[in-house]
Structures are given as structure tokens and as C-alpha cells.
Design a protein around this motif. Structure first.
Motif, PDB file in Angstrom:
ATOM      1  N   GLY A 120       0.801  -1.219   0.000  1.00 40.92           N
ATOM      2  CA  GLY A 120       0.000   0.000   0.000  1.00 40.92           C
ATOM      3  C   GLY A 120       0.831   1.264   0.000  1.00 40.92           C
ATOM      4  N   GLN A 121       2.010   1.218   0.602  1.00 40.67           N
ATOM      5  CA  GLN A 121       2.861   2.410   0.618  1.00 40.67           C
ATOM      6  C   GLN A 121       3.359   2.749  -0.784  1.00 40.67           C
ATOM      7  OE1 GLN A 121       5.890   2.640   3.579  1.00 40.67           O
ATOM      8  NE2 GLN A 121       4.660   1.649   5.169  1.00 40.67           N
ATOM      9  N   ALA A 122       3.758   1.743  -1.517  1.00 41.69           N
ATOM     10  CA  ALA A 122       4.209   1.976  -2.889  1.00 41.69           C
ATOM     11  C   ALA A 122       3.055   2.444  -3.764  1.00 41.69           C
ATOM     12  CB  ALA A 122       4.824   0.695  -3.464  1.00 41.69           C
ATOM     13  N   GLU A 123       1.890   1.866  -3.576  1.00 47.18           N
ATOM     14  CA  GLU A 123       0.724   2.279  -4.364  1.00 47.18           C
ATOM     15  C   GLU A 123       0.332   3.719  -4.045  1.00 47.18           C
ATOM     16  OE1 GLU A 123      -2.184  -0.623  -3.380  1.00 47.18           O
ATOM     17  OE2 GLU A 123      -1.403  -2.121  -4.812  1.00 47.18           O
ATOM     18  N   ALA A 124       0.418   4.092  -2.775  1.00 46.73           N
ATOM     19  CA  ALA A 124       0.104   5.470  -2.398  1.00 46.73           C
ATOM     20  C   ALA A 124       1.100   6.442  -3.015  1.00 46.73           C
ATOM     21  CB  ALA A 124       0.100   5.600  -0.882  1.00 46.73           C
ATOM     22  N   ALA A 125       2.372   6.049  -3.031  1.00 49.23           N
ATOM     23  CA  ALA A 125       3.395   6.911  -3.626  1.00 49.23           C
ATOM     24  C   ALA A 125       3.174   7.070  -5.125  1.00 49.23           C
ATOM     25  CB  ALA A 125       4.775   6.329  -3.347  1.00 49.23           C
ATOM     26  N   ARG A 126       2.794   5.982  -5.790  1.00 46.97           N
ATOM     27  CA  ARG A 126       2.529   6.073  -7.229  1.00 46.97           C
ATOM     28  C   ARG A 126       1.292   6.930  -7.490  1.00 46.97           C
ATOM     29  NH1 ARG A 126       4.318   0.575  -7.340  1.00 46.97           N
ATOM     30  NH2 ARG A 126       2.183  -0.163  -7.072  1.00 46.97           N
ATOM     31  N   LEU A 128       0.494   9.496  -5.928  1.00 48.40           N
ATOM     32  CA  LEU A 128       0.912  10.896  -5.808  1.00 48.40           C
ATOM     33  C   LEU A 128       1.691  11.374  -7.029  1.00 48.40           C
ATOM     34  CD1 LEU A 128       2.065  10.949  -2.069  1.00 48.40           C
ATOM     35  CD2 LEU A 128      -0.023  11.931  -3.030  1.00 48.40           C
ATOM     36  N   GLY A 129       1.938  10.463  -7.957  1.00 48.09           N
ATOM     37  CA  GLY A 129       2.627  10.840  -9.189  1.00 48.09           C
ATOM     38  C   GLY A 129       4.107  10.534  -9.205  1.00 48.09           C
ATOM     39  N   LEU A 130       4.617   9.810  -8.200  1.00 43.82           N
ATOM     40  CA  LEU A 130       6.042   9.473  -8.180  1.00 43.82           C
ATOM     41  C   LEU A 130       6.348   8.372  -9.180  1.00 43.82           C
ATOM     42  CD1 LEU A 130       6.805   9.446  -4.333  1.00 43.82           C
ATOM     43  CD2 LEU A 130       7.057  11.328  -5.948  1.00 43.82           C
ATOM     44  N   SER A 131       7.507   8.460  -9.787  1.00 44.69           N
ATOM     45  CA  SER A 131       7.948   7.419 -10.717  1.00 44.69           C
ATOM     46  C   SER A 131       8.418   6.194  -9.942  1.00 44.69           C
ATOM     47  CB  SER A 131       9.088   7.941 -11.598  1.00 44.69           C
ATOM     48  OG  SER A 131      10.233   8.222 -10.802  1.00 44.69           O
ATOM     49  N   PHE A 132       8.673   5.096 -10.667  1.00 44.02           N
ATOM     50  CA  PHE A 132       9.151   3.878 -10.004  1.00 44.02           C
ATOM     51  C   PHE A 132      10.458   4.134  -9.270  1.00 44.02           C
ATOM     52  CE2 PHE A 132      12.085   0.273 -10.220  1.00 44.02           C
ATOM     53  CZ  PHE A 132      11.403  -0.630  -9.416  1.00 44.02           C
ATOM     54  N   THR A 133      11.375   4.852  -9.917  1.00 40.55           N
ATOM     55  CA  THR A 133      12.665   5.146  -9.286  1.00 40.55           C
ATOM     56  C   THR A 133      12.480   5.957  -8.014  1.00 40.55           C
ATOM     57  OG1 THR A 133      13.758   5.124 -11.445  1.00 40.55           O
ATOM     58  CG2 THR A 133      14.940   6.169  -9.626  1.00 40.55           C
ATOM     59  N   GLN A 134      11.599   6.935  -8.044  1.00 38.69           N
ATOM     60  CA  GLN A 134      11.349   7.752  -6.861  1.00 38.69           C
ATOM     61  C   GLN A 134      10.707   6.938  -5.743  1.00 38.69           C
ATOM     62  OE1 GLN A 134       9.065  10.791  -8.933  1.00 38.69           O
ATOM     63  NE2 GLN A 134      10.676  12.308  -8.531  1.00 38.69           N
TER      64      GLN A 134
END
Length: 221
Positions: A120-126, A128-134
């Protein structure tokens, strides 16, 4: 009782071992982290490369890899890594071989840490518009590293002991000096005890300190 130690640079040999360990550990951490990123990345080609590298390298004996760096890279292809002296060339080639081998184990340790981070943390970050690297560098890896300090400590201890393989290509570290002393002196048990004690002094504090650090920085879930 320890007169047989006179005339031998015992501290110098162990210092070479420490240098091999530190340089190889730094390189393995960088390359292993990149491999872990490849293995969990969205690009199939990179995932395939990371998986193939880890599975192949982990199943090749370290001695074969170290000998390949000397016989294959240096003597056949002329790779010297910018060094001129024979000792410097072999030292750098040994570091390269240790990095190539150890990074596969570092990769798997870090990948296990990545798997502990809630999806869920990675999904939330994505979201927000963050790229995979970010997402990987800002959200996932900081938590992953905190959860794998213990496993990475085990890899570092194994790396310290694996530096003895560098003696196969003439690197003047502890194992090569031990071999020389055993050939010249009639003190097999004492020589073995001295070098065993030396490696215990290198590895035991590493395990205790990093174990303590791992408990302090562990992610509370």
C-alpha cells in the motif's frame, strides 16, 4: 612461544584483508542494490537480467570467479583496472571478483527487505505521481535497509572470510601469509590458532555491532 612470528608482517597481511573487505563491501552494496532494483522493477528485460545474474553467480564457486579475473580478464584480455604493478593489479582484480560474487547475496538480502514493505505504501506513492525510481529510492529502500541490517551483517562476515580466496591469485592477505608461514615454520597448530584468532577479532565485533544497529533501526510494525 610466539618467536615464529618474527620476520612476518602479520598486521600488514590482516590490513590487506581489511582493505579487501571494506572495498568489496562498498562495491557489493552499490551493485547489489542496483540488482535488487532490477529484480523488482517493471521492465521485463531488467528483471530477467537481475534474476539470471543472481542465480548464475551464486552457483559459481568464488575461487572460479577470482581465477577468471586473473587468468581471463588480466592475462587473456589485458584488463588491469588502471594499475601497473603486479600486486596492485591482482588486488584490484580480487576486489572486482569479490564484488561480482557478493553482490548476488546482497541483492537477495535487500530484495527480502523490499518484500517486507507494505504494498500500500508503494501504491500510495505512485498515486501521488512518483515514478518507479522515486518510489524505490524515497519510500521502499529506506525501510528495506532498516529491516535487513542483520542479513547484511551476515553477508559482510562471510565476505571477510571469503577474502582468503584472493590468495589464489597472489594477493598478500592473511591466508597467503598463513600458507607461507606453515611452509617455513614447524608450528602448524599455533599458526592456525593465531590466524583463527585474527579473523575472530575481525568478524565478531562486526556481528555484534551490526546486530545492535539492526535492533535500533528496525521498523516497528
Amino acid at each position: 612461544m610466539f618467536d615464529f612470528l618474527q620476520g612476518y608482517d602479520l598486521l600488514g597481511a590482516f590490513w590487506v584483508t581489511v582493505q579487501l573487505t571494506l572495498l568489496s563491501a562498498a562495491g557489493s552494496l552499490v551493485w547489489g542494490t542496483l540488482l535488487a532494483g532490477m529484480r523488482v522493477g517493471p521492465v521485463p528485460l531488467m528483471r530477467g537480467f537481475g534474476t539470471a545474474y543472481v542465480n548464475i553467480v551464486r552457483n559459481i564457486p568464488l575461487t572460479v570467479i577470482i581465477l577468471f579475473t586473473s587468468l581471463g580478464l588480466n592475462q587473456t584480455l589485458g584488463v588491469s583496472l588502471g594499475a601497473q604493478a603486479f600486486d596492485s593489479i591482482n588486488f584490484r582484480l580480487a576486489v572486482l571478483g569479490l564484488i561480482a560474487y557478493t553482490s548476488a547475496f546482497v541483492c537477495e538480502a535487500i530484495r527480502s527487505g523490499i518484500n517486507t514493505v507494505p504494498v500500500g505504501q508503494a501504491e500510495a506513492a505512485r498515486a501521488l505521481g512518483l515514478s518507479f525510481t522515486q518510489v524505490l529510492t524515497l519510500v521502499v529502500l529506506p525501510q528495506a535497509f532498516r529491516s535487513v541490517v542483520g542479513p547484511l551483517a551476515n553477508v559482510l562476515i562471510a565476505l571477510t572470510k571469503n577474502t582468503t580466496v584472493a590468495a589464489a591469485i597472489g594477493v598478500a592477505e592473511a591466508a597467503l601469509l598463513m600458507k607461507k608461514m606453515i611452509e617455513n615454520e614447524a608450528q602448524l597448530l599455533l599458526i592456525s590458532a593465531v590466524f583463527a584468532f585474527g579473523f575472530v577479532c575481525l568478524t565478531l565485533p562486526t556481528g555484534l555491532i551490526l546486530g545492535w544497529v539492526g535492533k535500533k533501526v528496525a521498523v516497528k510494525r
